[in-house]
Scaffold this active site. Structure first.
Site, short mmCIF file in Angstrom:
data_model
loop_
_atom_site.label_atom_id
_atom_site.label_comp_id
_atom_site.label_asym_id
_atom_site.label_seq_id
_atom_site.Cartn_x
_atom_site.Cartn_y
_atom_site.Cartn_z
CD GLU A 492 -2.36 -1.57 2.62
OE1 GLU A 492 -2.23 -0.74 3.53
OE2 GLU A 492 -2.87 -2.69 2.79
CD GLU A 523 -3.63 -4.70 5.20
OE1 GLU A 523 -3.46 -3.47 5.26
OE2 GLU A 523 -4.75 -5.23 5.06
CD GLN A 545 0.03 2.62 4.79
OE1 GLN A 545 -1.03 2.78 5.38
NE2 GLN A 545 0.24 3.07 3.56
CG ASP A 548 -0.52 -1.51 15.23
OD1 ASP A 548 -0.70 -1.95 16.38
OD2 ASP A 548 0.29 -0.61 14.97
CE1 TYR A 549 -3.72 -0.35 10.49
CE2 TYR A 549 -2.69 0.40 8.45
CZ TYR A 549 -3.44 0.66 9.59
OH TYR A 549 -3.92 1.92 9.81
CG HIS A 590 -1.19 4.32 13.04
ND1 HIS A 590 -2.51 4.60 13.28
CD2 HIS A 590 -1.09 4.12 11.71
CE1 HIS A 590 -3.18 4.58 12.15
NE2 HIS A 590 -2.35 4.29 11.17
#
Length: 801
Positions: A492, A523, A545, A548-549, A590
């Site tokens: 991303e 993801e 990115q 956490d993702y 984040h």
């Protein structure tokens, strides 16, 4: 394959021979399913899940499948594997029994249940085979739809090989992108999000992927009306159908019992995908499942009488038999003979597989019995040892657990006797020989593993000035892309804007959209792109990115990538690099550092936590010379900090599994990683002002951890330990503490209780204060160290509070 089409390409005799051979494969596969179920119900095998009812469409798929192609499928595809010559009867049963010898069970050496199929991409030394000279199957996994993300990457590799210059010498991986990635899935599993995410991504990327949906109307006992809107997956996906103005899919529908229509459909799909690089969806409906979902239950419990009668009539083998007779290809008597021959061959193959599986264990059983009899003769516990001998001897079909359990229980009876040494040595040798059958190849055992790469330190000009740290990454990536044409990166915002922190600034413009690419917000399939392309000889870097993702992709990382070398016993690999950024910033989403969760979910993937961008760049350089997957977590708040620009870009290498002492001291050892180290360095300066001299060690990589045991050497000097971590309590700090205290025997050197300083149990609230009150601050570190020193010497260090 209508008769008219067949006659144009084959003589009628050749056509008959091909059809009869297909029928032989199909009935052989069916007999394997039937006998396999009985083997489970009689206790010889643990569990069975078979491909009965799906034989004929898999024959059609096999006819369109060419050398160099890849399959990413699910646990019903045994007929296909037999049809492409990748599995025989004995190997089918070896997998059912869990035979740990890869020569008998080439699919997984007993590490996966039967029905999980793979071919060998690597030789026994971990070197690539010529993938274009063989038909390939990526190793299956059980989680439903888990094969989909990998399928996307396998297909995209063909797109890369066709369009990227500099890969012309990679002829053992691709023939100018001519290969198709073939996917298979049960209709119920199309309900999974991974299916829809992959379907959408493949449509966007326009990759040569042919997706087969085997539709028998049920997902275990649950009917399609509870699974799929309109009870029809191709109906609800018809918006993906391409037209004159828009890219999309070619969507084909065919009945699963119609042999000539299936062959024709798969040939058409192959031509479209192979030449045009267009994804194709084939909805194969009206299939049956003669024995139900698996050996764990009976489908008579949930199917109506009418449905069962229909399944008997429209069983694909029954319909193929009728078609063969109607077209004068063979008589009913000839087909009956084929069935009887297949039944006999399957029975003989089953017996051979069982003998091959049990014979080595029986030999080990006899070896131990002979040894125990000899030891018992002079033992004061002869009677009790003989009971163990008799209990083992009566087992007609022992497993290795039985053998080793008997030996270990007998050893307890010899604690004060001379036979203890002899039996103890036998047990040790047996375990050393046997344990690798179940534990080897979690990581690469080839000469290209991470330990084969030596450290190369960055070099600098004498006049080198400080630059934004993100420029070190950017210029190093530039050098990497120039040095390795097989490298590519995607994620991303990775392409047009050069990632959210400008670490790829200008790279897409220089190297093109195929090598530096933007990806949708998806993801799991970003990971899948990387896995599939890495399995086909490319060196992808998949960018998530923010850390956490990563949770969106953790299942794919854990179940597919992390286990790949293990579940194929080193015969497939995917040296994917996963790039992300995390650690301390602001807000719940984040600033997370769920390292404990990550390192315990993805054993089989290296987890690297560089404290700055030069260290991160060095990790990328190291990994590109290895054949192992890794996760690199850059410091989110470090891109604008200043670092010097190395002169040996793409050449300097950060060692993996090696800690670095960044400040020497004599009073206490402080261990951490990533962004927190900057706070520790600040606290250490303040501690030094009051006479506390702390040694600071940067872990650098969590998996593997301190392979040289340098931390325990520090403890021998300081005699005190504090592990500082921004994960939740009991997370990575607990892992680090166990490594140091238990594995490195660090407890021997401690004069004070080893302690940890972790974050609060929650994630940080938004704003700078959220970080301060959620994660260890410089003041927290100072006071924690001071408290440890106070406990040791309260006179010199009076209590602060």
């Amino acid at each position: 394959m209508s008769n008219s089409v067949a006659k144009e390409t084959l003589s009628f005799q050749d056509f008959k021979t091909e059809v009869i051979n297909d029928y032989k494969i199909a009935v052989t596969s069916r007999e394997c399913s039937l006998l396999g179920r009985r083997e489970v119900l009689t206790g010889k095998a643990k569990f069975g899940i078979f491909g009965d009812g799906k034989e004929v469409p898999q024959l059609a798929l096999a006819k369109a499948f060419k050398n160099g192609d890849f399959r990413s499928g699910y646990y019903r595809d045994q007929t296909f594997m037999m049809a492409i010559g990748a599995m025989n009867i004995e190997q089918f049963f070896a997998g059912l029994y869990g035979h740990t010898d890869i020569n008998h069970d080439p699919m997984s050496a007993g590490r996966q249940m039967g029905g999980h199929f793979a071919t060998h991409s690597l030789d026994e030394n971990g070197n690539w085979n010529n993938l274009t000279a063989q038909k390939n199957s990526s190793a299956d996994i059980s989680p439903t739809a888990g094969q989909m993300p990998r399928l996307l990457g396998l297909a995209q590799a063909s797109k890369i090989y066709r369009n990227v210059k500099g890969l012309e010498n990679k002829t053992n991986f691709s023939n100018q992108g001519d290969e198709i990635a073939w996917g298979t899935i049960g209709n119920a599993s199309t309900s999974e999000g991974l299916f829809f995410e992959t379907i959408n991504a493949a449509g966007v990327l326009q990759v040569p992927m042919v997706m087969s949906v085997w539709d028998d109307e049920y997902g275990i006992s649950v009917h399609a009306k509870y699974q799929t809107t309109k009870e029809n997956i191709s109906e609800i996906l018809k918006g993906f159908q391409r037209d004159e103005d828009n890219n999309g899919y070619e969507i084909l529908r065919v009945k699963g019992w119609d042999y000539p229509a299936l062959v024709e459909t798969y040939q058409k799909a192959s031509q479209i995908a192979r030449k045009e690089h267009i994804p194709v969806l084939i909805h194969v409906n009206e299939l049956t499942q003669p024995q139900g979902h698996s050996t764990s239950g009976s489908h008579e419990r949930y199917k109506s009488t009418e449905r069962l009668e229909w399944e008997t009539e429209f069983d694909c083998l029954a319909q193929m038999k009728l078609w063969i007779i109607a077209n004068n290809i063979a008589t009913e008597e000839e087909l009956t003979d084929i069935n009887l021959t297949a039944k006999k061959a399957v029975l003989e193959g089953k017996k051979a597989a069982w003998t091959a599986f049990t014979s080595p264990i029986k030999a080990e059983q006899e070896e131990l019995i002979t040894l125990l009899k000899s030891i018992a003769e002079t033992s004061t516990n002869k009677v009790f040892i003989e009971k163990h001998i008799n209990d083992l001897a009566v087992l007609k079909e022992p497993i290795r657990k039985d053998v080793l359990t008997t030996a270990r229980k007998a050893l307890r009876l010899l604690i004060n006797e001379s036979g203890k040494t002899t039996l103890g040595n036998w047990i040790t040798t047996y375990q050393e020989k046997t344990q690798p059958k179940f534990s080897s190849h979690l990581f690469s055992q080839s000469d290209k593993n991470i330990f084969s790469v030596k450290e190369v330190k960055p070099t600098y000009d004498e006049t080198a000035e400080d630059v934004d740290a993100r420029l070190v990454l950017r210029d190093n990536f530039d050098a990497i892309f120039s040095k390795y044409p097989e490298t590519l990166i995607f994620g991303e915002d990775s392409g047009n804007i050069g990632d959210v922190n400008q670490g790829l600034e200008g790279m897409q413009e220089k190297y093109g959209e195929f090598r530096v690419a933007d990806a949708g917000i998806r993801e799991a399939t970003i990971l899948g792109q990387g896995i599939g392309m890495a399995m086909r000889g490319l060196r992808p870097i998949a960018e998530i990115q923010y850390l956490d993702y990563l949770l969106y992709a953790i299942q794919i990382m854990s179940d597919d990538l992390a286990t790949l070398q293990y579940r194929t016993k080193g015969r497939q690999k995917a040296p994917l690099i996963i790039r992300t950024r995390g650690h301390r910033l602001e807000g719940v989403w984040h600033s997370g550092s769920p390292m404990g969760m990550i390192i315990n979910a993805i054993r089989g993937i290296h987890v690297l936590v560089p404290r700055n961008m030069t260290k991160a760049a060095g990790f990328y350089n190291t990994l590109l010379e290895t054949d192992e997957p890794a996760l690199v977590i850059e410091c989110l708040n470090g891109y604008r900090l200043k670092e010097k620009m190395p002169t040996n870009l793409a050449e300097f290498k950060t060692p993996i599994g090696v800690v670095e002492t960044i400040k020497e001291g004599k009073d206490i050892t402080l261990v951490s990683y990533g962004s927190t180290l900057r706070l520790i360095e600040q606290a250490a300066k303040e501690l030094l002002e009051i006479g506390i001299d702390a040694e600071i060690i940067d872990v650098q990589s969590l998996l593997p951890f301190d392979i040289n045991h340098d931390i325990v050497k520090s403890l021998a000097k300081t005699n005190r330990l504090l592990v500082i971590d921004e994960d939740v309590p009991g997370g990575a700090s607990a892992y680090i503490l166990q490594e140091i205290i238990e594995n490195q025997k660090g407890y021997k050197h401690l004069d004070s209780e080893p302690q940890t300083l972790a974050s609060q149990a929650h994630r940080p609230a938004y704003g700078t204060d959220g970080d301060y009150f959620s994660k260890p601050s410089a003041e927290d570190i100072f006071e924690k160290v001071y408290a440890i020193m106070h406990e040791s010497n309260p006179t010199k260090y009076p209590s602060l509070y």
